[in-house]
Scaffold this motif. Sequence first.
Motif, PDB file in Angstrom:
ATOM      1  N   ALA A  42       0.811  -1.113   0.059  1.00 40.28           N
ATOM      2  CA  ALA A  42      -0.012   0.011  -0.082  1.00 40.28           C
ATOM      3  C   ALA A  42       0.996   1.235  -0.056  1.00 40.28           C
ATOM      4  CB  ALA A  42      -0.808  -0.079   1.183  1.00 40.28           C
ATOM      5  N   VAL A  43       0.432   2.111  -0.871  1.00 38.04           N
ATOM      6  CA  VAL A  43       1.301   3.209  -1.050  1.00 38.04           C
ATOM      7  C   VAL A  43       0.706   4.586  -0.070  1.00 38.04           C
ATOM      8  CG1 VAL A  43       1.978   5.244  -2.664  1.00 38.04           C
ATOM      9  CG2 VAL A  43       1.753   3.000  -3.401  1.00 38.04           C
ATOM     10  N   LYS A  44       1.820   4.678   0.729  1.00 38.77           N
ATOM     11  CA  LYS A  44       1.495   5.847   2.094  1.00 38.77           C
ATOM     12  C   LYS A  44       1.722   7.434   1.472  1.00 38.77           C
ATOM     13  CE  LYS A  44       2.307   2.587   5.668  1.00 38.77           C
ATOM     14  NZ  LYS A  44       2.960   2.374   6.794  1.00 38.77           N
ATOM     15  N   GLY A  45       0.750   8.244   1.847  1.00 35.50           N
ATOM     16  CA  GLY A  45       1.028   9.774   1.376  1.00 35.50           C
ATOM     17  C   GLY A  45       0.398   9.937   0.098  1.00 35.50           C
ATOM     18  N   SER A  46       0.703  11.108  -0.261  1.00 36.13           N
ATOM     19  CA  SER A  46       0.277  11.863  -1.600  1.00 36.13           C
ATOM     20  C   SER A  46       1.187  11.198  -2.718  1.00 36.13           C
ATOM     21  CB  SER A  46       0.184  13.221  -1.385  1.00 36.13           C
ATOM     22  OG  SER A  46      -0.518  13.801  -2.637  1.00 36.13           O
ATOM     23  N   GLN A  47       0.621  11.261  -3.794  1.00 40.09           N
ATOM     24  CA  GLN A  47       1.311  10.906  -5.153  1.00 40.09           C
ATOM     25  C   GLN A  47       1.852  12.292  -5.760  1.00 40.09           C
ATOM     26  OE1 GLN A  47       2.338   7.668  -5.924  1.00 40.09           O
ATOM     27  NE2 GLN A  47       1.570   7.397  -3.753  1.00 40.09           N
ATOM     28  N   ALA A  48       1.262  13.357  -5.352  1.00 36.58           N
ATOM     29  CA  ALA A  48       1.501  14.446  -6.063  1.00 36.58           C
ATOM     30  C   ALA A  48       2.690  15.062  -5.335  1.00 36.58           C
ATOM     31  CB  ALA A  48       0.556  15.628  -5.692  1.00 36.58           C
ATOM     32  N   THR A  49       3.538  15.786  -6.271  1.00 37.64           N
ATOM     33  CA  THR A  49       4.572  16.589  -5.839  1.00 37.64           C
ATOM     34  C   THR A  49       4.570  17.842  -4.749  1.00 37.64           C
ATOM     35  OG1 THR A  49       4.714  18.109  -7.485  1.00 37.64           O
ATOM     36  CG2 THR A  49       5.931  15.934  -7.770  1.00 37.64           C
ATOM     37  N   TRP A  50       5.445  18.177  -4.148  1.00 32.34           N
ATOM     38  CA  TRP A  50       5.120  19.321  -2.924  1.00 32.34           C
ATOM     39  C   TRP A  50       4.801  20.536  -3.784  1.00 32.34           C
ATOM     40  CZ3 TRP A  50       7.097  23.988  -1.411  1.00 32.34           C
ATOM     41  CH2 TRP A  50       6.726  24.361  -0.198  1.00 32.34           C
ATOM     42  N   CYS A  51       5.309  20.810  -4.787  1.00 30.14           N
ATOM     43  CA  CYS A  51       5.190  21.939  -5.431  1.00 30.14           C
ATOM     44  C   CYS A  51       3.444  22.037  -5.808  1.00 30.14           C
ATOM     45  CB  CYS A  51       5.766  22.295  -6.743  1.00 30.14           C
ATOM     46  SG  CYS A  51       7.483  22.568  -6.268  1.00 30.14           S
ATOM     47  N   LYS A  52       3.065  20.787  -6.505  1.00 29.77           N
ATOM     48  CA  LYS A  52       1.718  20.797  -6.918  1.00 29.77           C
ATOM     49  C   LYS A  52       0.889  20.620  -5.547  1.00 29.77           C
ATOM     50  CE  LYS A  52      -1.340  17.778  -9.668  1.00 29.77           C
ATOM     51  NZ  LYS A  52      -1.556  16.703 -10.543  1.00 29.77           N
ATOM     52  N   GLN A  53       1.138  20.118  -4.572  1.00 21.00           N
ATOM     53  CA  GLN A  53       0.510  20.287  -3.317  1.00 21.00           C
ATOM     54  C   GLN A  53       0.206  21.777  -2.906  1.00 21.00           C
ATOM     55  OE1 GLN A  53       2.017  17.872  -0.137  1.00 21.00           O
ATOM     56  NE2 GLN A  53       2.292  16.159  -1.316  1.00 21.00           N
ATOM     57  N   ARG A  97      -5.024  15.575   6.492  1.00 16.30           N
ATOM     58  CA  ARG A  97      -3.861  15.102   6.961  1.00 16.30           C
ATOM     59  C   ARG A  97      -3.960  13.796   7.331  1.00 16.30           C
ATOM     60  NH1 ARG A  97       1.021  14.863   6.155  1.00 16.30           N
ATOM     61  NH2 ARG A  97       2.337  14.811   8.207  1.00 16.30           N
ATOM     62  N   GLN A  98      -5.090  13.145   7.948  1.00 15.67           N
ATOM     63  CA  GLN A  98      -5.060  11.898   8.499  1.00 15.67           C
ATOM     64  C   GLN A  98      -4.918  10.572   7.255  1.00 15.67           C
ATOM     65  OE1 GLN A  98      -8.329  11.125  10.756  1.00 15.67           O
ATOM     66  NE2 GLN A  98      -7.553  12.290  12.606  1.00 15.67           N
ATOM     67  N   ASN A  99      -5.497  11.205   6.012  1.00 16.10           N
ATOM     68  CA  ASN A  99      -5.360  10.433   4.864  1.00 16.10           C
ATOM     69  C   ASN A  99      -3.889  10.610   4.089  1.00 16.10           C
ATOM     70  OD1 ASN A  99      -8.037   9.500   5.392  1.00 16.10           O
ATOM     71  ND2 ASN A  99      -9.060  11.214   4.375  1.00 16.10           N
ATOM     72  N   GLY A 100      -3.205  11.542   4.451  1.00 11.22           N
ATOM     73  CA  GLY A 100      -2.012  11.625   3.985  1.00 11.22           C
ATOM     74  C   GLY A 100      -2.131  12.556   2.579  1.00 11.22           C
ATOM     75  N   HIS A 101      -2.900  13.432   2.457  1.00  6.70           N
ATOM     76  CA  HIS A 101      -3.186  14.123   1.142  1.00  6.70           C
ATOM     77  C   HIS A 101      -1.837  15.141   0.887  1.00  6.70           C
ATOM     78  CE1 HIS A 101      -6.428  11.996   0.464  1.00  6.70           C
ATOM     79  NE2 HIS A 101      -7.337  12.809   1.027  1.00  6.70           N
ATOM     80  N   TYR A 102      -1.552  15.625   1.988  1.00  5.67           N
ATOM     81  CA  TYR A 102      -0.551  16.790   1.676  1.00  5.67           C
ATOM     82  C   TYR A 102       0.369  16.983   3.277  1.00  5.67           C
ATOM     83  CZ  TYR A 102      -4.307  19.389   3.510  1.00  5.67           C
ATOM     84  OH  TYR A 102      -5.638  19.866   4.046  1.00  5.67           O
ATOM     85  N   GLY A 103       1.405  17.881   3.071  1.00  3.55           N
ATOM     86  CA  GLY A 103       2.261  18.067   4.412  1.00  3.55           C
ATOM     87  C   GLY A 103       1.747  19.136   5.178  1.00  3.55           C
ATOM     88  N   VAL A 104       2.470  19.182   6.326  1.00  3.22           N
ATOM     89  CA  VAL A 104       2.013  20.466   7.169  1.00  3.22           C
ATOM     90  C   VAL A 104       2.750  21.549   6.600  1.00  3.22           C
ATOM     91  CG1 VAL A 104       2.245  21.336   9.541  1.00  3.22           C
ATOM     92  CG2 VAL A 104       1.808  19.018   9.393  1.00  3.22           C
ATOM     93  N   ALA A 105       3.722  21.577   6.168  1.00  4.22           N
ATOM     94  CA  ALA A 105       4.523  22.880   5.537  1.00  4.22           C
ATOM     95  C   ALA A 105       3.720  23.395   4.484  1.00  4.22           C
ATOM     96  CB  ALA A 105       5.778  22.622   4.915  1.00  4.22           C
ATOM     97  N   ALA A 106       3.157  22.520   3.417  1.00  3.86           N
ATOM     98  CA  ALA A 106       2.473  23.079   2.206  1.00  3.86           C
ATOM     99  C   ALA A 106       1.256  23.629   2.589  1.00  3.86           C
ATOM    100  CB  ALA A 106       2.380  21.851   1.502  1.00  3.86           C
ATOM    101  N   TYR A 107       0.581  23.145   3.868  1.00  5.04           N
ATOM    102  CA  TYR A 107      -0.626  23.670   4.201  1.00  5.04           C
ATOM    103  C   TYR A 107      -0.242  25.061   4.870  1.00  5.04           C
ATOM    104  CZ  TYR A 107      -4.304  24.719   7.427  1.00  5.04           C
ATOM    105  OH  TYR A 107      -5.431  25.276   8.242  1.00  5.04           O
ATOM    106  N   ILE A 108       0.803  25.181   5.607  1.00  2.77           N
ATOM    107  CA  ILE A 108       0.991  26.691   6.154  1.00  2.77           C
ATOM    108  C   ILE A 108       1.249  27.428   5.361  1.00  2.77           C
ATOM    109  CG2 ILE A 108       2.386  27.543   7.928  1.00  2.77           C
ATOM    110  CD1 ILE A 108       2.575  25.176   9.441  1.00  2.77           C
ATOM    111  N   ILE A 109       2.110  27.129   4.133  1.00  3.03           N
ATOM    112  CA  ILE A 109       2.696  28.062   3.269  1.00  3.03           C
ATOM    113  C   ILE A 109       1.364  28.628   2.168  1.00  3.03           C
ATOM    114  CG2 ILE A 109       4.064  28.519   1.567  1.00  3.03           C
ATOM    115  CD1 ILE A 109       6.302  26.670   2.858  1.00  3.03           C
ATOM    116  N   SER A 110       0.618  27.536   2.094  1.00  5.01           N
ATOM    117  CA  SER A 110      -0.584  27.648   1.178  1.00  5.01           C
ATOM    118  C   SER A 110      -1.512  28.638   1.831  1.00  5.01           C
ATOM    119  CB  SER A 110      -1.226  26.576   0.912  1.00  5.01           C
ATOM    120  OG  SER A 110      -1.909  25.780   1.797  1.00  5.01           O
ATOM    121  N   ASN A 111      -1.711  28.592   3.335  1.00  7.62           N
ATOM    122  CA  ASN A 111      -2.909  29.456   3.766  1.00  7.62           C
ATOM    123  C   ASN A 111      -2.138  30.806   3.865  1.00  7.62           C
ATOM    124  OD1 ASN A 111      -3.410  30.577   6.811  1.00  7.62           O
ATOM    125  ND2 ASN A 111      -5.147  29.335   6.084  1.00  7.62           N
ATOM    126  N   PHE A 112      -0.795  30.961   3.960  1.00  8.72           N
ATOM    127  CA  PHE A 112      -0.328  32.446   4.145  1.00  8.72           C
ATOM    128  C   PHE A 112      -0.237  33.020   2.821  1.00  8.72           C
ATOM    129  CE2 PHE A 112       3.487  35.089   3.441  1.00  8.72           C
ATOM    130  CZ  PHE A 112       3.169  36.059   4.215  1.00  8.72           C
TER     131      PHE A 112
END
Length: 409
Positions: free
Chosen positions: A72-83, A166-181
């Motif tokens: 089973a593949v864990k985490g998102s398949q998208a790159t960090w920039c795409k996230q 986040r529980q489903n591993g769609h994206y990381g915490v850093a991507a969320y904080i920067i995108s919100n800003f």
Amino acid sequence: MSSMVTFATCFLIGVNAFLFDLKEADLDPLLKYSTTEIRERLVDKYRISDYAMMVRNTIHEISKIEGVMEEAVKGSQATWCKQLRTLTKRSYINMYRDFGYYRLRIIIYVLMAICLGTIYYDVGNGYTAIQARASCGGFVSGFMTFMSIGGFPSFIEEMKVFSLERQNGHYGVAAYIISNFLSSMPFLLTMSWASASITYWMVKFRPGFSYFAFFALNLYGGVSVIESLMMIISALVPNFLMGLILGAGVIGIMMLTSGFFRLLPELPKIFWKYPVSYIVYGSWGLKGAYKNDLLGLEFEPMTPGGEKLTGEFIITNMMGLSVSYSKWLDLAMIFILLLAYRITFFFVLKVKEAAAPYLRVAYTRFTVKRLERRASFRESLAMTSLSKRHNAPHPMAMQEGLNSPMQQY
């Protein structure tokens, strides 16, 4: 995943075939056994049957096929920039569509700026204008940034969505904080520049675009810091009422140590001046606002005919502040605090995510112990154990309304 589906399919086929054979055979003597005994006999019979051997051989052959047994593949398949790009776009659309998120607050800020401008309209350079300018700057640096607490309900809802994704591993915490800003920046800049342009020209502070730009950026930095603070609180206290009370209390302390209600040199040096006044945005914002407005101006003395008061004299002697460094350093310190608050928000989310399983276990144990102390809970447990001890299992065929599984095939 495909191997598990194949196993389940083969297992069901084998069980159905086995039960079909049992149907063909007349096993009426089994009806005198209890449900538990029938279940054990079924399991034992199937384990040594030809159908079980056929299922095991099929699974063995499938496991040899390359590519079927995949992890089973864990985490998102998208790159960090795409996230980051996707989150920023989605967050911006959500902020725009939600009228109460930013658009209503922009309207409130504009109305407040009009009120502030009419109260301090053309304040002038008289002796009483010194206190008036200081009060206007204190209101902008304190109360207008305090109004950012109105975004807390939206932060609570956003944190709920973040926790699930986040529980489903769609994206990381850093991507969320920067995108919100990044997504909130256009709205905060619009809010700051719109209200600053109204207040600045109505009060008639120092003319010049650089002075106005500093005034607007100072307000933007304070509002952004408060937003970051409220996001930290929304992560720690996911309760609307408690979060508002805690946020208002923290911002109130920031306002008290900003240097307006009590001058910075007069603050108690232990704790309140060092380090509190240095880690809150209000002191840096107010010092920068004083320097931006007063340096280079002259004001009328308290008594007619006296020597005029310079802005430098007012800042150093009446307010107890230093003019040895530029106002832009004060503004830079606000953005450094903004970065520090965002980093703190990152670590809060990380620590909360790591500690969540332990907190759930602790809460479960606490709940069980609290229930065990209740007399009604202990009585229900005693009645349950007593009923289980005195109710012997009956044969399945003797239970009213139930039939043996042997009779269904």
